[in-house]
Design a protein around this motif. Structure first.
Motif, PDB file in Angstrom:
ATOM      1  N   VAL A 181       0.810  -1.166  -0.091  1.00  0.00           N
ATOM      2  CA  VAL A 181      -0.002   0.179   0.163  1.00  0.00           C
ATOM      3  C   VAL A 181       0.869   1.238  -0.012  1.00  0.00           C
ATOM      4  N   ALA A 182       1.690   1.198   0.805  1.00  0.00           N
ATOM      5  CA  ALA A 182       2.830   2.423   1.197  1.00  0.00           C
ATOM      6  C   ALA A 182       3.373   2.708  -0.363  1.00  0.00           C
ATOM      7  N   LYS A 183       4.180   1.612  -0.938  1.00  0.00           N
ATOM      8  CA  LYS A 183       4.691   1.769  -2.164  1.00  0.00           C
ATOM      9  C   LYS A 183       3.837   2.346  -3.220  1.00  0.00           C
ATOM     10  N   ASN A 184       2.497   1.660  -3.594  1.00  0.00           N
ATOM     11  CA  ASN A 184       1.698   2.320  -4.534  1.00  0.00           C
ATOM     12  C   ASN A 184       1.124   3.590  -4.164  1.00  0.00           C
ATOM     13  N   LYS A 185       0.900   4.025  -3.069  1.00  0.00           N
ATOM     14  CA  LYS A 185       0.695   5.431  -2.724  1.00  0.00           C
ATOM     15  C   LYS A 185       1.648   6.431  -3.086  1.00  0.00           C
ATOM     16  N   ARG A 186       2.899   5.963  -3.055  1.00  0.00           N
ATOM     17  CA  ARG A 186       4.087   6.864  -3.714  1.00  0.00           C
ATOM     18  C   ARG A 186       3.969   6.836  -5.162  1.00  0.00           C
ATOM     19  N   VAL A 187       3.709   5.717  -5.747  1.00  0.00           N
ATOM     20  CA  VAL A 187       3.569   5.625  -7.226  1.00  0.00           C
ATOM     21  C   VAL A 187       2.601   6.797  -7.784  1.00  0.00           C
ATOM     22  N   ALA A 188       1.314   6.484  -7.086  1.00  0.00           N
ATOM     23  CA  ALA A 188       0.287   7.028  -7.589  1.00  0.00           C
ATOM     24  C   ALA A 188       0.222   8.446  -7.240  1.00  0.00           C
ATOM     25  N   ALA A 189       1.184   8.775  -6.169  1.00  0.00           N
ATOM     26  CA  ALA A 189       1.120  10.477  -6.103  1.00  0.00           C
ATOM     27  C   ALA A 189       2.102  11.073  -7.106  1.00  0.00           C
ATOM     28  N   ALA A 190       3.100  10.316  -7.323  1.00  0.00           N
ATOM     29  CA  ALA A 190       4.136  10.777  -8.324  1.00  0.00           C
ATOM     30  C   ALA A 190       3.665  10.835  -9.887  1.00  0.00           C
ATOM     31  N   ALA A 191       2.740   9.953  -9.914  1.00  0.00           N
ATOM     32  CA  ALA A 191       2.244   9.856 -11.604  1.00  0.00           C
ATOM     33  C   ALA A 191       0.707  10.573 -11.533  1.00  0.00           C
ATOM     34  N   LYS A 192       0.405  11.057 -10.413  1.00  0.00           N
ATOM     35  CA  LYS A 192      -0.752  11.720 -10.326  1.00  0.00           C
ATOM     36  C   LYS A 192      -2.244  10.962 -10.841  1.00  0.00           C
ATOM     37  N   ILE A 193      -2.142   9.586 -10.181  1.00  0.00           N
ATOM     38  CA  ILE A 193      -3.479   8.703 -10.592  1.00  0.00           C
ATOM     39  C   ILE A 193      -4.459   8.750  -9.543  1.00  0.00           C
ATOM     40  N   SER A 194      -5.671   9.166  -9.876  1.00  0.00           N
ATOM     41  CA  SER A 194      -6.566   9.040  -8.729  1.00  0.00           C
ATOM     42  C   SER A 194      -7.863   8.666  -9.792  1.00  0.00           C
TER      43      SER A 194
END
Length: 329
Positions: free
Chosen positions: A314-327
């Motif tokens: 969860v922590a890893k994917n939150k970093r990726v989603a934030a960097a790639a602006k995925i929501s």
């Protein structure tokens, strides 16, 4: 003259009834399971998650002495079936499959997700690890990762990669690759891995991030060229293809995984019973063979280890989603 003995008899009967009432849950728990178990698969039938679940369900039912019935509840990247499981009674009769999507990516990309991946479930064990693979259409003028990264850097956003859809495992893997390799690729989302794979084979997109089982036959036939696998070590079916870790991209080296879970507050003895049964099943030669045919590796870890893996995912994917602006809504 009979009143006092009668009262004594009634009192004893009432006490026995009370004790029996208190003892019943423990008795039922000690004899678990006493009826069929439902295994919720939060994806449609036929995919890797469903295949892994059915291989395990059949043998787990034999080990527990009760049928384990697969219930496919697909939709919304696995969140519909997973939300359903989170609200089920924690009695051991409704279990589910957790994946990198349901318990790693969804919490990172869906701001209104109706379940908490780390709080609403009881972990039992990680069942299987399945390598992911990055492959390219043979027309791409790069025979290895070093050449591909050089090519991508020389043509920012001109090389397209296909994924199974926004917020999918393949999408997150592609974005993580971009971040780790410092390249810019064009993301083309599809409605499932099938259409993405077809367009990669046709050359409509040049790159594909995928679970290994669905791409393997095309890699072996030369219709796709594998550049790297995400796995702890090289895959026997592709001995000449290095891992991302070997290539200096350890952040991309996480395999897909499929674990056994239950609703939160599952009694500890039922959790232990299920863990022991699942670990025993994963050690069976025919189960190992079936997983090997899928390119999967049995895991069978402790509940605590699996819970820690989910927290990390969860922590890893939150970093990726934030960097790639995925929501996603």
């Amino acid at each position: 003259m009979q009143r006092r003995p009668l009262l004594r008899v009634l009192a004893v009967a009432a006490a026995a009834s009370a004790v029996g009432g208190l003892a019943l849950p423990a008795f039922a728990q000690a004899n678990y399971p006493t009826k069929p178990i439902t295994l919720v698969v939060p994806f449609p039938a036929g995919g890797t998650t469903d295949i892994v679940a059915r291989v395990v369900a059949d043998k787990l039912g034999q080990e527990l002495g009760q049928p384990v019935i697969v219930d496919n509840r697909g939709g919304a990247g696995g969140s519909i079936g997973t939300a359903y499981l989170s609200k089920a009674a924690p009695d051991g009769y409704t279990l589910g499959i957790a994946t990198a999507s349901t318990h790693g990516i969804n919490p990172a990309v869906y701001p209104k997700l109706s379940y908490d991946a780390t709080k609403d479930f009881t972990t039992i064990t990680n069942l299987a690890s399945v390598p992911n693979v990055m492959s390219v259409n043979p027309a791409v003028k790069a025979n290895d990762m070093k050449a591909f990264i050089a090519l991508a850097k020389s043509e920012p956003n001109k090389i397209a990669y296909g994924s199974a859809g926004n917020g999918s495992v393949s999408h997150m893997m592609g974005e993580l690759f971009k971040m780790s390799s410092k390249t810019e690729l064009l993301h083309v989302p599809y409605k499932g891995v099938g259409p993405a794979l077809n367009d990669a084979l046709a050359g409509q997109v040049q790159v594909l991030f995928d679970n290994l089982p669905s791409s393997l036959q095309f890699i072996k036939s030369g219709k796709l060229r594998a550049l790297a696998v995400a796995a702890p070590k090289r895959v026997p079916a592709l001995p000449n293809v290095p891992t991302f870790a070997e290539l200096g991209l350890p952040e991309v080296n996480d395999s897909a995984w499929f674990g056994l879970i239950a609703p939160a507050k599952l009694p500890a003895d039922i959790q232990a019973r299920l863990n022991a049964a699942a670990v025993k099943v994963l050690a069976m030669p025919d189960v190992k063979q079936k997983f090997e045919e899928l390119g999967a590796t049995p895991v069978g870890d402790t509940p605590a280890h699996f819970a820690a893996q989910i927290t990390s995912e969860v922590a890893k994917n939150k970093r990726v989603a934030a960097a790639a602006k995925i929501s996603l809504d």
